[in-house]
Design a protein around this motif. Structure first.
Motif, mmCIF file in Angstrom:
data_model
loop_
_atom_site.group_PDB
_atom_site.id
_atom_site.type_symbol
_atom_site.label_atom_id
_atom_site.label_comp_id
_atom_site.label_asym_id
_atom_site.label_seq_id
_atom_site.Cartn_x
_atom_site.Cartn_y
_atom_site.Cartn_z
ATOM 1 N N LYS A 1 0.834 -1.206 0.000
ATOM 2 C CA LYS A 1 0.000 0.000 0.000
ATOM 3 C C LYS A 1 0.862 1.247 0.000
ATOM 4 O O LYS A 1 0.529 2.244 -0.653
ATOM 5 C CB LYS A 1 -0.939 -0.021 1.220
ATOM 6 N N THR A 2 1.978 1.215 0.724
ATOM 7 C CA THR A 2 2.878 2.366 0.768
ATOM 8 C C THR A 2 3.501 2.619 -0.602
ATOM 9 O O THR A 2 3.563 3.763 -1.065
ATOM 10 C CB THR A 2 3.972 2.144 1.830
ATOM 11 N N VAL A 3 3.954 1.559 -1.265
ATOM 12 C CA VAL A 3 4.544 1.708 -2.599
ATOM 13 C C VAL A 3 3.495 2.200 -3.589
ATOM 14 O O VAL A 3 3.760 3.084 -4.404
ATOM 15 C CB VAL A 3 5.169 0.373 -3.067
ATOM 16 N N SER A 4 2.294 1.657 -3.504
ATOM 17 C CA SER A 4 1.212 2.068 -4.393
ATOM 18 C C SER A 4 0.866 3.541 -4.199
ATOM 19 O O SER A 4 0.691 4.288 -5.161
ATOM 20 C CB SER A 4 -0.027 1.203 -4.124
ATOM 21 N N MET A 5 0.778 3.975 -2.939
ATOM 22 C CA MET A 5 0.450 5.362 -2.643
ATOM 23 C C MET A 5 1.554 6.298 -3.133
ATOM 24 O O MET A 5 1.283 7.339 -3.725
ATOM 25 C CB MET A 5 0.251 5.552 -1.142
ATOM 26 N N THR A 6 2.804 5.893 -2.940
ATOM 27 C CA THR A 6 3.929 6.704 -3.387
ATOM 28 C C THR A 6 3.922 6.845 -4.906
ATOM 29 O O THR A 6 4.147 7.938 -5.445
ATOM 30 C CB THR A 6 5.255 6.080 -2.916
ATOM 31 N N THR A 7 3.643 5.759 -5.599
ATOM 32 C CA THR A 7 3.582 5.795 -7.062
ATOM 33 C C THR A 7 2.472 6.723 -7.537
ATOM 34 O O THR A 7 2.682 7.543 -8.441
ATOM 35 C CB THR A 7 3.357 4.381 -7.620
ATOM 36 N N SER A 8 1.298 6.620 -6.947
ATOM 37 C CA SER A 8 0.182 7.491 -7.333
ATOM 38 C C SER A 8 0.517 8.954 -7.082
ATOM 39 O O SER A 8 0.223 9.825 -7.905
ATOM 40 C CB SER A 8 -1.083 7.110 -6.574
ATOM 41 N N LYS A 9 1.138 9.233 -5.942
ATOM 42 C CA LYS A 9 1.493 10.613 -5.601
ATOM 43 C C LYS A 9 2.517 11.170 -6.597
ATOM 44 O O LYS A 9 2.422 12.314 -7.037
ATOM 45 C CB LYS A 9 2.041 10.665 -4.169
ATOM 46 N N MET A 10 3.482 10.356 -6.982
ATOM 47 C CA MET A 10 4.491 10.798 -7.937
ATOM 48 C C MET A 10 3.880 11.013 -9.327
ATOM 49 O O MET A 10 4.256 11.946 -10.032
ATOM 50 C CB MET A 10 5.627 9.778 -8.004
ATOM 51 N N MET A 11 2.949 10.156 -9.704
ATOM 52 C CA MET A 11 2.319 10.268 -11.026
ATOM 53 C C MET A 11 1.465 11.526 -11.137
ATOM 54 O O MET A 11 1.286 12.060 -12.232
ATOM 55 C CB MET A 11 1.474 9.031 -11.332
ATOM 56 N N GLU A 12 0.934 12.001 -10.013
ATOM 57 C CA GLU A 12 0.129 13.225 -10.033
ATOM 58 C C GLU A 12 0.918 14.391 -10.626
ATOM 59 O O GLU A 12 0.345 15.255 -11.287
ATOM 60 C CB GLU A 12 -0.306 13.608 -8.617
ATOM 61 N N GLY A 13 2.209 14.412 -10.390
ATOM 62 C CA GLY A 13 3.033 15.522 -10.862
ATOM 63 C C GLY A 13 3.309 15.509 -12.352
ATOM 64 O O GLY A 13 3.662 16.535 -12.925
ATOM 65 N N VAL A 14 3.154 14.356 -13.000
ATOM 66 C CA VAL A 14 3.478 14.270 -14.426
ATOM 67 C C VAL A 14 2.249 14.084 -15.315
ATOM 68 O O VAL A 14 2.371 14.049 -16.532
ATOM 69 C CB VAL A 14 4.493 13.139 -14.701
ATOM 70 N N VAL A 15 1.081 13.962 -14.699
ATOM 71 C CA VAL A 15 -0.158 13.760 -15.457
ATOM 72 C C VAL A 15 -0.803 15.111 -15.755
ATOM 73 O O VAL A 15 -0.879 15.971 -14.883
ATOM 74 C CB VAL A 15 -1.126 12.857 -14.654
ATOM 75 N N PHE A 16 -1.238 15.274 -16.986
ATOM 76 C CA PHE A 16 -1.873 16.537 -17.385
ATOM 77 C C PHE A 16 -3.392 16.451 -17.412
ATOM 78 O O PHE A 16 -4.067 17.464 -17.265
ATOM 79 C CB PHE A 16 -1.366 16.974 -18.759
ATOM 80 N N ASP A 17 -3.938 15.241 -17.578
ATOM 81 C CA ASP A 17 -5.384 15.063 -17.619
ATOM 82 C C ASP A 17 -5.961 15.257 -16.219
ATOM 83 O O ASP A 17 -5.566 14.581 -15.269
ATOM 84 C CB ASP A 17 -5.723 13.662 -18.152
ATOM 85 N N GLN A 18 -6.904 16.178 -16.092
ATOM 86 C CA GLN A 18 -7.453 16.520 -14.778
ATOM 87 C C GLN A 18 -8.272 15.387 -14.171
ATOM 88 O O GLN A 18 -8.283 15.204 -12.950
ATOM 89 C CB GLN A 18 -8.291 17.802 -14.871
ATOM 90 N N ASP A 19 -8.981 14.623 -15.008
ATOM 91 C CA ASP A 19 -9.758 13.495 -14.481
ATOM 92 C C ASP A 19 -8.832 12.425 -13.900
ATOM 93 O O ASP A 19 -9.093 11.885 -12.828
ATOM 94 C CB ASP A 19 -10.630 12.878 -15.575
#
Length: 69
Positions: free
Chosen positions: A21-39
């Motif tokens: 869960k920690t690795v998954s949460m970290t990955t999602s948080k990092m991906m937020e910074g590189v994703v441009f689609d608001q949805d």
């Protein structure tokens, strides 16, 4: 009344879930910074918030783990 504690194998499984869960949460948080689609960004933020709740729950469970001395 005596507080129930986790068995050793249950403690190990909770640790594994916590790590996942920690690795998954970290990955999602990092991906937020590189994703441009608001949805997609909103879905990632929702995943992070749910993961934080799950991590807190798993940490509470680990408090019931037996202490190894």
């Amino acid at each position: 009344m005596k507080q129930q504690s986790l068995a050793l194998h249950e403690t190990m499984e909770v640790h594994e879930m916590l790590n996942l869960k920690t690795v998954s949460m970290t990955t999602s948080k990092m991906m937020e910074g590189v994703v441009f689609d608001q949805d997609l960004k909103a879905l990632l933020e929702k995943d992070v918030q749910q993961s934080i709740g799950a991590i807190n729950d798993l940490q509470r469970l680990l408090k019931k783990a037996p202490k190894i001395e």
